[in-house]
Motif scaffolding. Structure first.
Motif, PDB file in Angstrom:
ATOM      1  N   ASP A 110       0.877   5.831  -9.831  1.00 42.62           N
ATOM      2  CA  ASP A 110       0.729   5.252 -11.165  1.00 42.62           C
ATOM      3  C   ASP A 110       0.180   6.284 -12.158  1.00 42.62           C
ATOM      4  OD1 ASP A 110       0.977   3.173 -12.989  1.00 42.62           O
ATOM      5  OD2 ASP A 110      -1.037   2.390 -12.599  1.00 42.62           O
ATOM      6  N   ARG A 111      -0.591   7.245 -11.665  1.00 47.56           N
ATOM      7  CA  ARG A 111      -1.122   8.291 -12.529  1.00 47.56           C
ATOM      8  C   ARG A 111       0.029   9.128 -13.089  1.00 47.56           C
ATOM      9  NH1 ARG A 111      -4.962   9.961  -8.706  1.00 47.56           N
ATOM     10  NH2 ARG A 111      -6.084   8.021  -9.040  1.00 47.56           N
ATOM     11  N   ILE A 112       1.085   9.298 -12.290  1.00 49.61           N
ATOM     12  CA  ILE A 112       2.205  10.141 -12.705  1.00 49.61           C
ATOM     13  C   ILE A 112       3.088   9.440 -13.740  1.00 49.61           C
ATOM     14  CG2 ILE A 112       4.283  11.347 -11.879  1.00 49.61           C
ATOM     15  CD1 ILE A 112       2.704  11.676  -9.158  1.00 49.61           C
ATOM     16  N   PRO A 157       5.095   2.687  -8.769  1.00 50.14           N
ATOM     17  CA  PRO A 157       3.979   2.144  -7.972  1.00 50.14           C
ATOM     18  C   PRO A 157       4.208   0.693  -7.520  1.00 50.14           C
ATOM     19  CG  PRO A 157       3.252   2.694 -10.215  1.00 50.14           C
ATOM     20  CD  PRO A 157       4.641   3.192 -10.082  1.00 50.14           C
ATOM     21  N   GLY A 158       4.834  -0.116  -8.372  1.00 50.67           N
ATOM     22  CA  GLY A 158       5.109  -1.510  -8.002  1.00 50.67           C
ATOM     23  C   GLY A 158       6.132  -1.609  -6.873  1.00 50.67           C
ATOM     24  N   ALA A 159       7.100  -0.690  -6.890  1.00 49.91           N
ATOM     25  CA  ALA A 159       8.076  -0.658  -5.791  1.00 49.91           C
ATOM     26  C   ALA A 159       7.380  -0.233  -4.502  1.00 49.91           C
ATOM     27  CB  ALA A 159       9.220   0.304  -6.136  1.00 49.91           C
ATOM     28  N   ALA A 160       6.446   0.726  -4.616  1.00 53.07           N
ATOM     29  CA  ALA A 160       5.716   1.194  -3.430  1.00 53.07           C
ATOM     30  C   ALA A 160       4.848   0.073  -2.847  1.00 53.07           C
ATOM     31  CB  ALA A 160       4.858   2.402  -3.783  1.00 53.07           C
ATOM     32  N   GLY A 168       2.413   6.074 -15.000  1.00 56.88           N
ATOM     33  CA  GLY A 168       1.782   4.933 -15.672  1.00 56.88           C
ATOM     34  C   GLY A 168       0.372   5.258 -16.101  1.00 56.88           C
ATOM     35  N   ASP A 169      -0.554   4.330 -15.832  1.00 59.34           N
ATOM     36  CA  ASP A 169      -1.928   4.540 -16.288  1.00 59.34           C
ATOM     37  C   ASP A 169      -2.934   4.684 -15.137  1.00 59.34           C
ATOM     38  OD1 ASP A 169      -1.745   1.981 -15.476  1.00 59.34           O
ATOM     39  OD2 ASP A 169      -2.583   1.065 -17.280  1.00 59.34           O
ATOM     40  N   GLY A 170      -2.410   4.823 -13.924  1.00 59.82           N
ATOM     41  CA  GLY A 170      -3.277   5.221 -12.817  1.00 59.82           C
ATOM     42  C   GLY A 170      -4.163   4.161 -12.193  1.00 59.82           C
ATOM     43  N   ASP A 171      -3.897   2.889 -12.505  1.00 65.74           N
ATOM     44  CA  ASP A 171      -4.816   1.859 -11.998  1.00 65.74           C
ATOM     45  C   ASP A 171      -4.190   0.934 -10.948  1.00 65.74           C
ATOM     46  OD1 ASP A 171      -3.060   0.476 -13.565  1.00 65.74           O
ATOM     47  OD2 ASP A 171      -4.566  -0.461 -14.864  1.00 65.74           O
ATOM     48  N   HIS A 172      -2.950   1.187 -10.553  1.00 72.31           N
ATOM     49  CA  HIS A 172      -2.247   0.212  -9.695  1.00 72.31           C
ATOM     50  C   HIS A 172      -2.960  -0.030  -8.361  1.00 72.31           C
ATOM     51  CE1 HIS A 172       0.994  -2.344  -8.428  1.00 72.31           C
ATOM     52  NE2 HIS A 172       1.229  -1.609  -7.357  1.00 72.31           N
ATOM     53  N   GLY A 173      -3.378   1.051  -7.710  1.00 70.05           N
ATOM     54  CA  GLY A 173      -4.048   0.897  -6.416  1.00 70.05           C
ATOM     55  C   GLY A 173      -5.360   0.151  -6.531  1.00 70.05           C
ATOM     56  N   MET A 174      -6.144   0.538  -7.530  1.00 66.56           N
ATOM     57  CA  MET A 174      -7.446  -0.098  -7.728  1.00 66.56           C
ATOM     58  C   MET A 174      -7.281  -1.584  -8.049  1.00 66.56           C
ATOM     59  SD  MET A 174     -10.311   1.424 -10.294  1.00 66.56           S
ATOM     60  CE  MET A 174      -9.596   0.479 -11.637  1.00 66.56           C
ATOM     61  N   ASN A 175      -6.341  -1.882  -8.948  1.00 64.95           N
ATOM     62  CA  ASN A 175      -6.111  -3.286  -9.327  1.00 64.95           C
ATOM     63  C   ASN A 175      -5.667  -4.123  -8.128  1.00 64.95           C
ATOM     64  OD1 ASN A 175      -6.730  -2.838 -11.994  1.00 64.95           O
ATOM     65  ND2 ASN A 175      -4.607  -2.643 -12.666  1.00 64.95           N
ATOM     66  N   MET A 176      -4.681  -3.622  -7.417  1.00 62.04           N
ATOM     67  CA  MET A 176      -4.129  -4.370  -6.276  1.00 62.04           C
ATOM     68  C   MET A 176      -5.183  -4.548  -5.176  1.00 62.04           C
ATOM     69  SD  MET A 176      -0.842  -5.179  -6.742  1.00 62.04           S
ATOM     70  CE  MET A 176      -0.028  -5.246  -5.136  1.00 62.04           C
ATOM     71  N   ALA A 177      -5.968  -3.500  -4.951  1.00 66.05           N
ATOM     72  CA  ALA A 177      -6.984  -3.557  -3.892  1.00 66.05           C
ATOM     73  C   ALA A 177      -8.065  -4.589  -4.232  1.00 66.05           C
ATOM     74  CB  ALA A 177      -7.605  -2.187  -3.674  1.00 66.05           C
ATOM     75  N   ARG A 178      -8.339  -4.785  -5.514  1.00 66.50           N
ATOM     76  CA  ARG A 178      -9.337  -5.781  -5.917  1.00 66.50           C
ATOM     77  C   ARG A 178      -8.887  -7.187  -5.496  1.00 66.50           C
ATOM     78  NH1 ARG A 178      -9.156  -5.748 -11.348  1.00 66.50           N
ATOM     79  NH2 ARG A 178      -9.793  -3.575 -11.319  1.00 66.50           N
ATOM     80  N   GLY A 179      -7.633  -7.522  -5.796  1.00 67.25           N
ATOM     81  CA  GLY A 179      -7.105  -8.829  -5.383  1.00 67.25           C
ATOM     82  C   GLY A 179      -7.045  -8.952  -3.875  1.00 67.25           C
ATOM     83  N   ALA A 180      -6.630  -7.870  -3.224  1.00 65.48           N
ATOM     84  CA  ALA A 180      -6.504  -7.876  -1.763  1.00 65.48           C
ATOM     85  C   ALA A 180      -7.859  -8.128  -1.106  1.00 65.48           C
ATOM     86  CB  ALA A 180      -5.930  -6.533  -1.295  1.00 65.48           C
ATOM     87  N   LYS A 224      11.862  -0.001 -17.949  1.00 67.52           N
ATOM     88  CA  LYS A 224      11.004  -1.167 -18.161  1.00 67.52           C
ATOM     89  C   LYS A 224       9.556  -0.748 -17.953  1.00 67.52           C
ATOM     90  CE  LYS A 224      11.169  -5.232 -19.421  1.00 67.52           C
ATOM     91  NZ  LYS A 224      11.969  -5.712 -20.541  1.00 67.52           N
ATOM     92  N   GLY A 225       8.665  -1.327 -18.695  1.00 67.42           N
ATOM     93  CA  GLY A 225       7.240  -1.059 -18.500  1.00 67.42           C
ATOM     94  C   GLY A 225       6.831   0.310 -19.027  1.00 67.42           C
ATOM     95  N   ARG A 226       5.576   0.664 -18.717  1.00 76.12           N
ATOM     96  CA  ARG A 226       4.980   1.885 -19.233  1.00 76.12           C
ATOM     97  C   ARG A 226       5.765   3.138 -18.821  1.00 76.12           C
ATOM     98  NH1 ARG A 226      -0.646   2.251 -20.894  1.00 76.12           N
ATOM     99  NH2 ARG A 226      -0.935   0.157 -20.102  1.00 76.12           N
TER     100      ARG A 226
END
Ligand SMILES: [Mg+2]
Length: 202
Positions: free
Chosen positions: A30-32, A181-184, A34-46, A165-167
């Protein structure tokens, strides 16, 4: 494959564990583009989902999808929270009061999730998004199978796409050959299903 509450519980628990494990990698993707927060965001919900289930395991099959939806909608944020949240909620609706799913019913539920993402994200396949992982997974599931090879091929093909689509779309051609990142993270979701499920080919 027959899908029970226990199998679904295992599926989503494995998904949550994988997301936490791959947190840094997902954020790096996501850093490459997008805005670099995908892992952190997803891990919070997980983590919230795992904590909930350690205290109170899901009782009914639809609880698994519903509770995951709630954690993703309320806890994840970004674009991925509402997108995964909507997918899980649509899956819960498709499952309804059933306590066991036939393979066809599993396909119906996953398709409902796919359509939810499409609608919520106003997106379609070919735009380098989660949908480019979900669509081939659905095609496999329709044949009562799902393989790691399908998921890997889908991710590789998605990498080659230009984001529209998206950022990531702001990058234009520079998004080509980068990982969405969403595909990953969607690959992790279906890997977890392979590990939890009993498919003939695996
Ligand atoms: Mg992001």
């Amino acid at each position: 494959m027959i899908v029970t509450k226990d199998l679904t519980h295992k599926w989503f628990t494995l998904f949550a564990e994988k997301v936490i494990q791959e947190k840094e990698q997902l954020s790096e993707y996501d850093r490459i583009i997008g805005d670099g927060d995908h892992g952190m965001n997803m891990a919070r919900g997980a983590q919230q989902l795992i904590t909930l289930w350690q205290a109170v395991p899901p009782v009914h099959l639809s609880d698994v999808f519903k509770q995951a939806a709630m954690k993703w909608i309320s806890g994840v944020g970004g674009a991925s929270g509402p997108l995964y949240g909507t997918a899980f909620l649509e899956m819960a609706k498709a499952v309804g009061a059933k306590e066991e799913l036939s393979n066809d019913e599993l396909v119906t539920a996953v398709k409902a999730g796919f359509e939810g993402i499409k609608k919520r994200g106003k997106s379609d396949i070919g735009q380098k998004t989660m949908l480019d992982l979900w669509a081939p997974a659905v095609q496999d599931l329709e044949k009562d199978e799902l393989t790691m090879a399908t998921l890997q091929t889908a991710l590789t093909k998605t990498n080659e796409l230009k984001a529209t689509k998206g950022r990531a779309s702001f990058l234009g051609d520079r998004s080509i050959n980068e990982v969405d990142p969403g595909a990953a993270s969607s690959k992790l979701f279906f890997e977890a299903l392979i590990e939890a499920g009993e498919f003939g080919g695996n």
